[in-house]
Write a protein that holds these residues in place. Structure first.
Motif, PDB file in Angstrom:
ATOM      1  N   GLN A 111      -7.378  -3.690   7.046  1.00 15.01           N
ATOM      2  CA  GLN A 111      -6.814  -2.874   8.134  1.00 15.01           C
ATOM      3  C   GLN A 111      -5.623  -2.048   7.653  1.00 15.01           C
ATOM      4  O   GLN A 111      -5.540  -0.838   7.899  1.00 15.01           O
ATOM      5  CB  GLN A 111      -6.368  -3.770   9.289  1.00 15.01           C
ATOM      6  N   ARG A 112      -4.690  -2.699   6.966  1.00 18.69           N
ATOM      7  CA  ARG A 112      -3.468  -2.005   6.542  1.00 18.69           C
ATOM      8  C   ARG A 112      -3.737  -1.010   5.413  1.00 18.69           C
ATOM      9  O   ARG A 112      -2.935  -0.100   5.177  1.00 18.69           O
ATOM     10  CB  ARG A 112      -2.410  -3.027   6.117  1.00 18.69           C
ATOM     11  N   ALA A 113      -4.849  -1.168   4.717  1.00 21.87           N
ATOM     12  CA  ALA A 113      -5.188  -0.241   3.634  1.00 21.87           C
ATOM     13  C   ALA A 113      -5.771   1.069   4.139  1.00 21.87           C
ATOM     14  O   ALA A 113      -5.727   2.086   3.426  1.00 21.87           O
ATOM     15  CB  ALA A 113      -6.184  -0.894   2.676  1.00 21.87           C
ATOM     16  N   PHE A 163       0.817  -1.210   0.000  1.00 21.41           N
ATOM     17  CA  PHE A 163       0.000   0.000   0.000  1.00 21.41           C
ATOM     18  C   PHE A 163       0.853   1.264   0.000  1.00 21.41           C
ATOM     19  O   PHE A 163       0.484   2.270  -0.618  1.00 21.41           O
ATOM     20  CB  PHE A 163      -0.970  -0.012   1.186  1.00 21.41           C
ATOM     21  N   GLU A 164       1.990   1.216   0.646  1.00 22.27           N
ATOM     22  CA  GLU A 164       2.908   2.359   0.604  1.00 22.27           C
ATOM     23  C   GLU A 164       3.386   2.601  -0.822  1.00 22.27           C
ATOM     24  O   GLU A 164       3.422   3.744  -1.298  1.00 22.27           O
ATOM     25  CB  GLU A 164       4.101   2.097   1.526  1.00 22.27           C
ATOM     26  N   GLY A 211      -5.748 -12.911   6.007  1.00 18.84           N
ATOM     27  CA  GLY A 211      -5.254 -12.047   4.937  1.00 18.84           C
ATOM     28  C   GLY A 211      -6.249 -10.973   4.555  1.00 18.84           C
ATOM     29  O   GLY A 211      -5.882  -9.824   4.311  1.00 18.84           O
ATOM     30  N   VAL A 212      -7.534 -11.330   4.513  1.00 20.87           N
ATOM     31  CA  VAL A 212      -8.579 -10.350   4.191  1.00 20.87           C
ATOM     32  C   VAL A 212      -8.684  -9.307   5.300  1.00 20.87           C
ATOM     33  O   VAL A 212      -8.724  -8.099   5.037  1.00 20.87           O
ATOM     34  CB  VAL A 212      -9.933 -11.058   3.988  1.00 20.87           C
ATOM     35  N   PHE A 213      -8.733  -9.769   6.537  1.00 20.35           N
ATOM     36  CA  PHE A 213      -8.864  -8.857   7.676  1.00 20.35           C
ATOM     37  C   PHE A 213      -7.750  -7.813   7.673  1.00 20.35           C
ATOM     38  O   PHE A 213      -8.009  -6.600   7.744  1.00 20.35           O
ATOM     39  CB  PHE A 213      -8.823  -9.658   8.981  1.00 20.35           C
ATOM     40  N   PHE A 214      -6.523  -8.270   7.556  1.00 24.33           N
ATOM     41  CA  PHE A 214      -5.405  -7.338   7.668  1.00 24.33           C
ATOM     42  C   PHE A 214      -5.125  -6.571   6.383  1.00 24.33           C
ATOM     43  O   PHE A 214      -4.532  -5.486   6.430  1.00 24.33           O
ATOM     44  CB  PHE A 214      -4.159  -8.056   8.180  1.00 24.33           C
ATOM     45  N   THR A 215      -5.556  -7.079   5.237  1.00 25.94           N
ATOM     46  CA  THR A 215      -5.468  -6.277   4.017  1.00 25.94           C
ATOM     47  C   THR A 215      -6.316  -5.015   4.170  1.00 25.94           C
ATOM     48  O   THR A 215      -5.869  -3.906   3.842  1.00 25.94           O
ATOM     49  CB  THR A 215      -5.934  -7.087   2.794  1.00 25.94           C
TER      50      THR A 215
END
Length: 249
Positions: A120-122, A71-72, A114-118
């Motif tokens: 969150q991190r987005a 994302f960065e 993976g879905v949860f943290f994708t």
């Protein structure tokens, strides 16, 4: 006017099948597209297929540091994100008595964690008013022998959309789910088998579908476009099922 004109769209698992078809359609509709996946070679080929300046970035959604770095990089190259399609996923089937802890952890780490943290991190990289679409499955409400773990992860994804929507309303970020049925993609052959065996499985599956055929990646891509665009702006925390009638007929 194109439905995603000048929107930045990110598609995880965008290097083949449904994800690639969706990326192609999004680019045709004016989006600046970034795709992620675990294979550099297929990402490069997919980005060339998409065209329109699409970029492909290697990422493993089970690696949280990898998610953040993606994302960065996307934000630096394309700007803040308007559409996030969380599509990366795996399938694993085995009888309950034989299903291993390794299989369980792998499918859970990618399809659920993976879905949860994708998402969150987005969050820091999403524009207010963005659309998030999570890929679930028509199997999230149907019991199939040997697919217990897979179906459970997809039911979890459906649940996440409801809770995420509640939390993100202040930013007017919509979270919805697209649940495909049986689609004719390379995904169906990833559990092994000869070409003849795979075609036999496809034929059997098609016979159980009211429409008597598998869906296409392009048909599912149209569903993602609807959920990504303003056409669905009154749809929040909901599910779009494209399964040929399996769950309703």
């Amino acid at each position: 006017m194109k439905k995603l004109e000048n929107k930045v769209a990110v598609i995880t698992g965008g290097n083949s099948g449904i994800g690639l078809a969706t990326a192609v359609l999004f680019a045709q509709q004016g989006a600046k597209v970034a795709i992620t996946g675990r294979n550099q070679a297929t990402l490069k080929s997919a980005a060339e297929t998409i065209g329109q300046g699409a970029i492909g970035i290697v990422s493993d959604v089970s690696d949280l540091n990898s998610i953040t770095a993606v994302f960065e990089e996307i934000s630096a190259k394309l700007g803040k994100i308007d559409v996030l399609v969380v599509n990366a996923g795996v399938s694993s089937a085995a009888p309950l008595a034989d299903f291993t802890e390794e299989q369980f952890d792998n499918i859970s780490d990618i399809n659920f964690k993976g879905v949860f943290f994708t998402v969150q991190r987005a969050l820091p990289y999403l524009n207010d008013g963005a659309s998030i679409v999570l890929t679930s499955s028509a199997m999230n409400e149907v019991g199939y022998g040997t697919y217990a773990a897979y179906s459970a992860t997809k039911a979890a994804v459906r649940s996440l959309a409801r809770s995420f929507s509640q939390e993100l309303l202040e930013r007017q970020i919509r979270v919805n789910v697209l649940s495909p049925g049986a689609i004719d993609t390379p995904f169906l052959g990833r559990n092994g088998g000869s070409k003849e065996e795979i075609e036999g499985v496809k034929g059997y599956i098609a016979s159980t579908i009211p429409l008597k055929r598998l869906g296409t990646s392009e048909e599912i891509a149209e569903g993602f476009l609807y959920l990504a665009s303003d056409a669905s702006k009154y749809m929040v925390g909901s599910e779009l099922v494209l399964d040929g009638g399996v769950k309703t007929l």
